[in-house]
Design a protein around this motif. Sequence first.
Motif, mmCIF file in Angstrom:
data_model
loop_
_atom_site.group_PDB
_atom_site.id
_atom_site.type_symbol
_atom_site.label_atom_id
_atom_site.label_comp_id
_atom_site.label_asym_id
_atom_site.label_seq_id
_atom_site.Cartn_x
_atom_site.Cartn_y
_atom_site.Cartn_z
ATOM 1 N N HIS A 1 47.140 16.649 66.038
ATOM 2 C CA HIS A 1 47.572 15.263 66.151
ATOM 3 C C HIS A 1 49.097 15.193 66.129
ATOM 4 C CE1 HIS A 1 43.437 14.073 65.682
ATOM 5 N NE2 HIS A 1 43.346 14.774 64.566
ATOM 6 N N GLY B 1 52.690 12.369 66.955
ATOM 7 C CA GLY B 1 53.246 11.076 67.324
ATOM 8 C C GLY B 1 54.745 11.050 67.081
ATOM 9 N N ARG C 1 51.325 7.008 67.567
ATOM 10 C CA ARG C 1 50.504 8.211 67.517
ATOM 11 C C ARG C 1 49.825 8.385 68.870
ATOM 12 N NH1 ARG C 1 46.737 10.556 62.727
ATOM 13 N NH2 ARG C 1 45.280 11.762 63.993
#
Length: 221
Positions: free
Chosen positions: A84, A86, A91
């Motif tokens: 993940h 961002g 994000r």
Amino acid sequence: MAQRNLFDEPADEAGGSILTRARALPITDGELWLLENWLPVAEQEALQQILYRELAWEQPHIQLFGKRHRIPRLNAWYGDPGCHYGYSGHRLPLLSWHPALEALRQRLQQGGLAVNSVLANWYRDGNDSNGWHSDDERELGRNPLIVSLSLGEARSFHLRHKQKREPNRQLLLPSGSLLIMAGSMQHYWQHALPKTRRPCGDRLNLTFRYVIPQAGDYSES
């Protein structure tokens, strides 16, 4: 957690490790390499058309100086589960690997660069840009590895030191070239792709990275 060696993958049988073929650029407080013509010319145009047509491009809003702005380019984020990422309050949706991006990732791995994700940026003309920043988000680890593949129109890549009064640096990044930033580069330097007034065609920039995997799976697939 032990520091991961980002350059510990097997060498590319066709031409040795990428770093042994790349040119080390003279710079303080970081590691910077350039390898021109990494991707053969014969492959570039077909790959560009696939990526223009098939990636899940978006133009998100980001938070900048307390205000929301649309970024001046299109982007998309692909990677392994848990990668993940961002920036600037946004994000990015994590997408499973597109086959063309996965094939490039495998070539980088075979060339000795351990990456597990990629941020694709589409600069449609000279009005699209990327302002001064460092890729120093926590999920990229202490000394991030950034492997940047340029496709299409050559654009000028700018660098400036955060602390020292050094001259700003500029690099023209031709199609098919790899620019590799590692070591303490993101601690001490910012980089940018500024707007240009000259007639300018499409440019794709694929910035492969190693992201520390987090709990969770793909937000999209």
